[in-house]
Write a protein that holds these residues in place. Structure first.
Motif, PDB file in Angstrom:
ATOM      1  N   VAL A  13       0.859  -1.191   0.000  1.00  0.00           N
ATOM      2  CA  VAL A  13       0.000   0.000   0.000  1.00  0.00           C
ATOM      3  C   VAL A  13       0.889   1.232   0.000  1.00  0.00           C
ATOM      4  N   PRO A  14       0.363   2.395  -0.397  1.00  0.00           N
ATOM      5  CA  PRO A  14       1.142   3.628  -0.305  1.00  0.00           C
ATOM      6  C   PRO A  14       1.522   3.917   1.145  1.00  0.00           C
ATOM      7  N   VAL A  15       2.731   4.389   1.356  1.00  0.00           N
ATOM      8  CA  VAL A  15       3.196   4.669   2.715  1.00  0.00           C
ATOM      9  C   VAL A  15       2.280   5.673   3.411  1.00  0.00           C
ATOM     10  N   GLY A  16       1.781   6.641   2.666  1.00  0.00           N
ATOM     11  CA  GLY A  16       0.921   7.655   3.265  1.00  0.00           C
ATOM     12  C   GLY A  16      -0.486   7.190   3.554  1.00  0.00           C
ATOM     13  N   ALA A  17      -0.814   5.961   3.173  1.00  0.00           N
ATOM     14  CA  ALA A  17      -2.181   5.468   3.350  1.00  0.00           C
ATOM     15  C   ALA A  17      -2.230   4.223   4.230  1.00  0.00           C
ATOM     16  N   LEU A  86      17.316  -1.718   3.800  1.00  0.00           N
ATOM     17  CA  LEU A  86      18.009  -2.089   2.573  1.00  0.00           C
ATOM     18  C   LEU A  86      19.495  -1.796   2.729  1.00  0.00           C
ATOM     19  N   LEU A  87      20.318  -2.658   2.187  1.00  0.00           N
ATOM     20  CA  LEU A  87      21.765  -2.474   2.302  1.00  0.00           C
ATOM     21  C   LEU A  87      22.236  -1.275   1.501  1.00  0.00           C
ATOM     22  N   ASP A  88      21.642  -1.054   0.350  1.00  0.00           N
ATOM     23  CA  ASP A  88      22.040   0.047  -0.533  1.00  0.00           C
ATOM     24  C   ASP A  88      20.852   0.953  -0.796  1.00  0.00           C
ATOM     25  N   ASP A  89      21.159   2.204  -1.117  1.00  0.00           N
ATOM     26  CA  ASP A  89      20.106   3.126  -1.515  1.00  0.00           C
ATOM     27  C   ASP A  89      19.507   2.679  -2.843  1.00  0.00           C
ATOM     28  N   VAL A  90      18.241   2.990  -3.027  1.00  0.00           N
ATOM     29  CA  VAL A  90      17.525   2.596  -4.229  1.00  0.00           C
ATOM     30  C   VAL A  90      16.840   3.822  -4.822  1.00  0.00           C
ATOM     31  N   PRO A  91      16.480   3.766  -6.094  1.00  0.00           N
ATOM     32  CA  PRO A  91      15.700   4.853  -6.672  1.00  0.00           C
ATOM     33  C   PRO A  91      14.343   4.954  -5.980  1.00  0.00           C
ATOM     34  N   GLU A  92      13.611   5.999  -6.258  1.00  0.00           N
ATOM     35  CA  GLU A  92      12.283   6.163  -5.668  1.00  0.00           C
ATOM     36  C   GLU A  92      11.417   4.928  -5.945  1.00  0.00           C
ATOM     37  N   PRO A  93      10.513   4.521  -5.022  1.00  0.00           N
ATOM     38  CA  PRO A  93      10.338   5.093  -3.687  1.00  0.00           C
ATOM     39  C   PRO A  93      11.392   4.574  -2.702  1.00  0.00           C
ATOM     40  N   GLN A  94      11.840   5.442  -1.820  1.00  0.00           N
ATOM     41  CA  GLN A  94      12.851   5.056  -0.840  1.00  0.00           C
ATOM     42  C   GLN A  94      12.257   4.329   0.353  1.00  0.00           C
ATOM     43  N   THR A 110     -16.355 -17.524  20.341  1.00  0.00           N
ATOM     44  CA  THR A 110     -16.655 -16.091  20.364  1.00  0.00           C
ATOM     45  C   THR A 110     -15.437 -15.245  20.721  1.00  0.00           C
ATOM     46  N   ASP A 111     -14.341 -15.908  21.064  1.00  0.00           N
ATOM     47  CA  ASP A 111     -13.105 -15.196  21.441  1.00  0.00           C
ATOM     48  C   ASP A 111     -12.210 -15.098  20.211  1.00  0.00           C
ATOM     49  N   LYS A 112     -12.393 -14.029  19.451  1.00  0.00           N
ATOM     50  CA  LYS A 112     -11.616 -13.837  18.232  1.00  0.00           C
ATOM     51  C   LYS A 112     -10.495 -12.835  18.513  1.00  0.00           C
ATOM     52  N   ARG A 113      -9.287 -13.218  18.151  1.00  0.00           N
ATOM     53  CA  ARG A 113      -8.123 -12.369  18.398  1.00  0.00           C
ATOM     54  C   ARG A 113      -7.471 -12.043  17.058  1.00  0.00           C
ATOM     55  N   CYS A 114      -7.258 -10.768  16.835  1.00  0.00           N
ATOM     56  CA  CYS A 114      -6.752 -10.325  15.538  1.00  0.00           C
ATOM     57  C   CYS A 114      -5.421  -9.599  15.694  1.00  0.00           C
ATOM     58  N   VAL A 115      -4.589  -9.742  14.692  1.00  0.00           N
ATOM     59  CA  VAL A 115      -3.270  -9.119  14.696  1.00  0.00           C
ATOM     60  C   VAL A 115      -3.109  -8.314  13.418  1.00  0.00           C
ATOM     61  N   GLU A 116      -2.412  -7.195  13.527  1.00  0.00           N
ATOM     62  CA  GLU A 116      -2.149  -6.327  12.381  1.00  0.00           C
ATOM     63  C   GLU A 116      -0.649  -6.136  12.214  1.00  0.00           C
ATOM     64  N   PHE A 117      -0.179  -6.277  11.000  1.00  0.00           N
ATOM     65  CA  PHE A 117       1.223  -6.072  10.671  1.00  0.00           C
ATOM     66  C   PHE A 117       1.357  -4.901   9.712  1.00  0.00           C
ATOM     67  N   VAL A 118       2.393  -4.109   9.934  1.00  0.00           N
ATOM     68  CA  VAL A 118       2.834  -3.105   8.966  1.00  0.00           C
ATOM     69  C   VAL A 118       4.298  -3.393   8.672  1.00  0.00           C
ATOM     70  N   MET A 119       4.618  -3.683   7.415  1.00  0.00           N
ATOM     71  CA  MET A 119       6.000  -3.904   7.004  1.00  0.00           C
ATOM     72  C   MET A 119       6.521  -2.662   6.315  1.00  0.00           C
ATOM     73  N   LEU A 120       7.690  -2.193   6.739  1.00  0.00           N
ATOM     74  CA  LEU A 120       8.306  -1.002   6.154  1.00  0.00           C
ATOM     75  C   LEU A 120       9.677  -1.343   5.605  1.00  0.00           C
ATOM     76  N   SER A 121       9.858  -1.141   4.308  1.00  0.00           N
ATOM     77  CA  SER A 121      11.170  -1.267   3.673  1.00  0.00           C
ATOM     78  C   SER A 121      11.710   0.138   3.451  1.00  0.00           C
ATOM     79  N   TYR A 122      12.985   0.352   3.825  1.00  0.00           N
ATOM     80  CA  TYR A 122      13.519   1.710   3.720  1.00  0.00           C
ATOM     81  C   TYR A 122      15.003   1.664   3.371  1.00  0.00           C
ATOM     82  N   SER A 123      15.405   2.648   2.590  1.00  0.00           N
ATOM     83  CA  SER A 123      16.812   2.786   2.228  1.00  0.00           C
ATOM     84  C   SER A 123      17.505   3.693   3.243  1.00  0.00           C
ATOM     85  N   HIS A 124      18.827   3.766   3.164  1.00  0.00           N
ATOM     86  CA  HIS A 124      19.589   4.592   4.102  1.00  0.00           C
ATOM     87  C   HIS A 124      19.171   6.057   4.024  1.00  0.00           C
TER      88      HIS A 124
END
Length: 329
Positions: A13-17, A86-94, A110-124
């Motif tokens: 997804v877009p980082v801003g969203a 990331l080990l090296d810088d990359v072109p956009e998106p960073q 009736t005991d439902k347990r939910c988990v949410e993950f956000v994965m972020l990849s980023y250059s230096h």
């Protein structure tokens, strides 16, 4: 080799969203028109958890740690952010983002347990913006726990001051961390927990319960040598077990100054640990051996009140249970 970010599940997804996308993940309709998560199914998130996959992580390793955190979250519903540098810088998106969600049944239907993950990849070059994005991705007013996995250098990890200083616990595995990881001057050193120590909990409990049947002073009187034996793959466990024994024996009384304490390597690859006590009188003895591959251990001791031989079980805590032990105890 693909980046660790690409090896993890989720929808990009877009980082801003990210926040908007997480909300839509639970409210969008499935094929029959019903919401994916019923309105009365509360996501009772208990903690914020940041898993930081260091530069030494591989895609296969990253997937294993992701699965460990999923198992952990089945007992402790969490908002989890996974950092994928990331080990090296990359072109956009960073910086790139993925979201992932999963629900589990608890003690009842009736005991439902939910988990949410956000994965972020980023250059230096995107590193200065990371703290802001992490803070936006976390749930407010919940404690933060930070697991730094396979980081390449303590000094490099120290750049993440926002996480190190804010986290209620900082989790490090000394078996795979840089040698100075547990002595490095972190912003909040009292919050640091070693996963090696935590997964040794069943071993520590078993040995401690055996010793509890004897007079503490008798355990240290005339003690000449303490040796912790380990196979090559358990060197960190041997080191940590020896340090624990030193502290416990000191609590029993004055350990003789001439007593030596050391580790020794065993031949083989069956995952073995052992503890030997030798005494100056040559009569008292203590031996404990444990083989993780079979789950069997044996106590052999004589502290002057008769010889004891006691079979026992041995194991290490599962990775997800070790996380719980490190975070909450």
């Amino acid at each position: 080799m693909p980046a660790i970010f690409d090896a993890l599940p989720g929808i990009e997804v877009p980082v801003g969203a990210i926040s908007k996308s997480l909300a839509a993940m639970w409210t969008d309709n499935v094929a029959d028109g019903r919401p994916t998560l019923e309105a009365d199914d509360a996501k009772a998130t208990q903690v914020n958890f940041v898993l930081h996959l260091g530069l030494n992580s591989t895609p296969a390793d990253a997937t294993r740690q992701f699965e460990t955190v999923v198992k952990f979250s089945q007992r402790h519903p969490s908002r989890i952010v996974v950092l994928c540098p990331l080990l090296d810088d990359v072109p956009e998106p960073q910086m790139r983002a993925k979201i992932f969600g999963e629900c589990f049944l608890g003690k009842s239907k009736t005991d439902k347990r939910c988990v949410e993950f956000v994965m972020l990849s980023y250059s230096h070059s995107a590193r200065p913006f990371l703290e802001n994005q992490v803070s936006i991705s976390l749930s407010t007013d919940l404690p933060l726990y930070y697991w730094a996995h396979k980081f390449s250098a303590s000094g490099r990890l120290a750049d993440y001051r926002y996480l190190l200083s804010r986290a209620k616990r900082v989790l490090i595995d000394s078996a795979i961390a840089p040698p100075d990881a547990l002595t490095y001057p972190w912003p909040n050193p009292s919050a640091t927990r070693d996963l090696v120590y935590c997964r040794l909990l069943p071993v520590r409990q078993s040995i401690g319960q055996f010793f509890a049947a004897y007079d503490p002073a008798r355990l240290v009187e005339g003690l000449k040598r303490v040796t912790v034996l380990h196979t090559s793959g358990l060197a960190a466990e041997g080191r940590v077990l020896l340090a624990w024994l030193q502290r416990r024996l000191a609590a029993c009384g004055q350990v003789p100054e001439q007593a030596t304490m050391a580790t020794a390597t065993l031949e083989g690859d069956r995952g073995c640990l052992g503890v030997n006590f030798d005494y100056a009188d040559g009569k008292r003895t203590f031996r404990w051996t444990g083989t993780l591959s079979t789950g069997q251990a044996l106590f052999e001791a004589d502290f002057g009140t008769g010889r004891t031989r006691l079979p026992a079980a041995v194991s290490l805590l599962a990775p997800e249970t070790s996380l719980s032990e490190a975070m909450f105890f």
